[in-house]
Design a protein around this motif. Structure first.
Motif: not given
Length: 156
Positions: A79-90, A110-119
């Motif tokens: 899938h995709w999203h129209p806006g930028i995504e900022h994700v933190t694995v809790m 991505l383990s706990a504490g990991s961060v991912a950013i998707m354009a």
């Protein structure tokens, strides 16, 4: 880990678009404990995921923050999203990859504490072996578009 930073965020049209009722809040200050989160189903995702909206509403052009709780052995199609995504694995491990079809061999764990950013508009997918909780933040409105329309649970 691959050089590509990836992220997952999910739109939740029609789901708990407001913030939790019990929290400490003023016009410029908010504190929310995990016990205060109110979890709900997510009609825009395959069954099993729960959402807790912390800041929103998700359907307006305002800052948004929400958590998604994915069950074990969950698969989220491309899938995709129209806006930028900022994700933190809790908690747990959240496996993500880019492309137009879910392929568990082409993901980053991505383990706990990991961060991912998707354009914006980047096609991506995710899966879990164990329960995982991720926190998504950004600017609304939020939306999700499945690469294969047949994967969209809102059309079933």
């Amino acid at each position: 880990m691959k050089n590509i930073l990836i992220a997952l965020s999910v739109a939740v049209a029609g789901v708990g678009l407001g913030a939790p009722a019990s929290r400490a809040e003023t016009a410029h200050h908010m504190m929310v404990s995990p016990a205060e989160l109110k979890w709900a189903d997510v009609p825009s995702l395959p069954p099993g995921v729960k959402i807790a909206v912390i800041e929103g509403p998700l359907n307006e052009a305002v800052p948004i923050t929400f958590r998604l709780k994915f069950p074990a052995d969950y698969k989220l199609p491309a899938h995709w999203h129209p806006g930028i995504e900022h994700v933190t694995v809790m908690s747990g491990t959240f496996n993500m990859g880019t492309g137009d079809k879910l392929d568990t061999t082409k993901t980053n764990p991505l383990s706990a504490g990991s961060v991912a950013i998707m354009a914006p508009r980047t096609q991506h997918f995710a899966w879990t072996r164990e329960e995982a909780i991720v926190q998504v933040h950004g600017m609304g409105p939020w939306g999700i578009n499945y690469v294969n329309p047949a994967d969209d649970p809102r059309k079933k």
